[in-house]
Design a protein around this motif. Structure first.
Motif, short mmCIF file in Angstrom:
data_model
loop_
_atom_site.label_atom_id
_atom_site.label_comp_id
_atom_site.label_asym_id
_atom_site.label_seq_id
_atom_site.Cartn_x
_atom_site.Cartn_y
_atom_site.Cartn_z
N TYR B 36 23.00 -18.16 31.89
CA TYR B 36 22.28 -17.25 30.94
C TYR B 36 21.26 -17.87 30.06
O TYR B 36 21.18 -18.86 29.81
CB TYR B 36 23.29 -16.29 30.14
CG TYR B 36 24.48 -15.61 30.60
CD1 TYR B 36 25.58 -16.20 30.98
CD2 TYR B 36 24.16 -14.44 31.07
CE1 TYR B 36 26.71 -15.42 31.42
CE2 TYR B 36 25.26 -13.47 31.56
CZ TYR B 36 26.49 -13.87 31.90
OH TYR B 36 27.52 -13.52 32.34
N GLN B 38 18.70 -16.72 26.88
CA GLN B 38 18.75 -15.78 25.71
C GLN B 38 17.66 -15.98 24.66
O GLN B 38 17.40 -17.15 24.37
CB GLN B 38 20.20 -15.85 24.75
CG GLN B 38 20.36 -14.73 23.78
CD GLN B 38 21.54 -15.10 22.89
OE1 GLN B 38 21.96 -16.27 22.72
NE2 GLN B 38 22.04 -13.90 22.34
N GLN B 42 17.76 -11.33 21.06
CA GLN B 42 17.89 -10.48 22.35
C GLN B 42 19.20 -10.99 23.01
O GLN B 42 20.09 -11.92 22.75
CB GLN B 42 16.83 -10.81 23.18
CG GLN B 42 15.62 -10.39 22.84
CD GLN B 42 14.49 -10.28 24.14
OE1 GLN B 42 14.89 -10.24 24.96
NE2 GLN B 42 13.27 -10.40 23.45
N SER B 43 19.57 -10.03 23.89
CA SER B 43 20.79 -10.34 24.62
C SER B 43 20.84 -11.11 25.70
O SER B 43 20.00 -12.01 25.86
CB SER B 43 21.33 -9.07 25.29
OG SER B 43 22.71 -8.92 25.96
N LEU B 44 22.00 -11.58 26.32
CA LEU B 44 21.97 -12.54 27.38
C LEU B 44 21.37 -12.00 28.57
O LEU B 44 21.71 -11.11 29.14
CB LEU B 44 23.34 -13.15 27.60
CG LEU B 44 23.74 -14.11 26.68
CD1 LEU B 44 24.32 -13.46 25.30
CD2 LEU B 44 25.19 -14.75 27.18
N LEU B 46 21.21 -12.84 32.65
CA LEU B 46 21.76 -13.67 33.59
C LEU B 46 20.69 -14.17 34.66
O LEU B 46 19.72 -13.59 35.20
CB LEU B 46 22.53 -13.04 34.48
CG LEU B 46 23.53 -13.60 35.62
CD1 LEU B 46 24.33 -14.66 35.23
CD2 LEU B 46 24.13 -12.78 36.75
N PHE B 91 17.30 -20.27 24.70
CA PHE B 91 18.60 -20.64 24.45
C PHE B 91 19.52 -20.40 25.79
O PHE B 91 19.50 -19.56 26.30
CB PHE B 91 19.35 -20.05 23.34
CG PHE B 91 20.62 -20.39 22.89
CD1 PHE B 91 21.83 -19.65 22.85
CD2 PHE B 91 20.70 -21.63 22.33
CE1 PHE B 91 22.97 -20.04 22.49
CE2 PHE B 91 22.11 -22.22 21.88
CZ PHE B 91 23.03 -21.42 21.92
N ILE B 93 22.99 -20.67 28.02
CA ILE B 93 24.44 -20.63 28.08
C ILE B 93 24.90 -20.31 29.29
O ILE B 93 24.50 -19.64 30.02
CB ILE B 93 24.85 -19.42 27.10
CG1 ILE B 93 23.97 -19.12 25.65
CG2 ILE B 93 26.33 -19.57 26.80
CD1 ILE B 93 24.56 -18.25 24.78
N SER B 109 28.90 -23.80 24.45
CA SER B 109 28.05 -23.45 23.21
C SER B 109 26.75 -23.35 23.29
O SER B 109 26.09 -23.22 21.83
CB SER B 109 28.52 -24.75 22.16
OG SER B 109 28.17 -25.90 22.67
N GLY B 110 25.99 -23.48 24.31
CA GLY B 110 24.84 -23.06 24.27
C GLY B 110 23.81 -24.43 24.41
O GLY B 110 24.17 -25.40 23.56
#
Lengths: 112, 116
Positions: B36, B38, B42-44, B46, B91, B93, B109-110
């Motif tokens: 993902y 991010q 904002q949201s994740l 895909l 970011f 993830i 943990s990103g």
């Protein structure tokens, strides 16, 4: 396609209850999830609810599911400053290889 | 149990260089890994799904030559951002199905990538 919606912000005072709401679209979802994301970190699974349940309680967390309205809520009792984070609801993407669709996330701010 | 270790947690690189991000499943086998991206507040989103021993599946609009994914073993998936540019700063993830109750998923943990 799936669309999971949440309000973006919520502020509560320490010790009060927080209620974070979510609406989803896929009525066939088997499980629905709540994740917590602290600043600069990955997502932590908080809790989940099976679709044949109306309510699930786990310590300070209570999840309510209204399948008729496709509405999911997360209640945090006795909210603490450590609960300040972004909370995502998520449902599996229909027909996918276990891929999740996430809501936009609700930023919870706990005020002293 | 069901831990996904993601490294590095933070990286700053120069434009034009490549950066590799690793995700390892520590106590379970991850045949599938979701990657993902991010953006702030904002949201994740895909980007791609990797499967051990086969080619990754990329989401629409994600350049497969820019975001190289390798899933060579049941415990390791990597994302390489090639010829990074400032707009790749984000970011990242990873997440793997981990069967932690409710067909759960475990997230790394990103990695905070900053391209200067």
């Amino acid at each position: 396609g799936e669309d999971v919606e949440q309000s973006l912000f919520l502020s509560v005072r320490e010790g009060d209850s927080s209620v974070i709401n979510c609406t989803y679209t896929d009525s066939s979802s088997t499980y629905l999830y709540w994740y917590k994301q602290e600043p600069g970190a990955g997502l932590q699974l908080l809790t989940y609810i099976f679709s044949n349940m109306d309510m699930k309680q786990d310590q300070r967390l209570t999840v309510l599911l209204n399948k008729k309205d496709k509405h999911l809520s997360l209640r945090i009792a006795d909210t603490q400053t450590g609960d300040s984070a972004i909370y995502f609801c998520a449902e599996p993407l229909e027909g996918s290889a276990r891929q999740l669709t996430f809501g936009s996330g609700t930023q919870l701010t706990v005020l002293p | 149990g069901a831990v996904v270790s993601q490294h590095p947690s933070r990286v700053i690189c120069k434009s034009g260089t490549s950066v590799k991000i690793e995700c390892r499943s520590l106590d379970f086998q991850a045949t599938t890994m979701f990657w993902y991206r991010q953006f702030p507040k904002q949201s994740l989103m895909l980007m791609a799904t990797s499967n051990e021993g086969s080619k990754a599946t990329y989401e629409q609009g994600v350049e497969k030559d820019k975001f190289l994914i390798n899933h060579a073993s049941l415990t390791l998936s990597t994302l390489t951002v090639t010829s990074a540019h400032p707009e790749d700063s984000s970011f990242y993830i990873c997440s793997a199905p981990s069967d932690r109750g409710g067909n759960g998923y475990t997230f790394g943990s990103g990695t905070r990538l900053t391209v200067v």
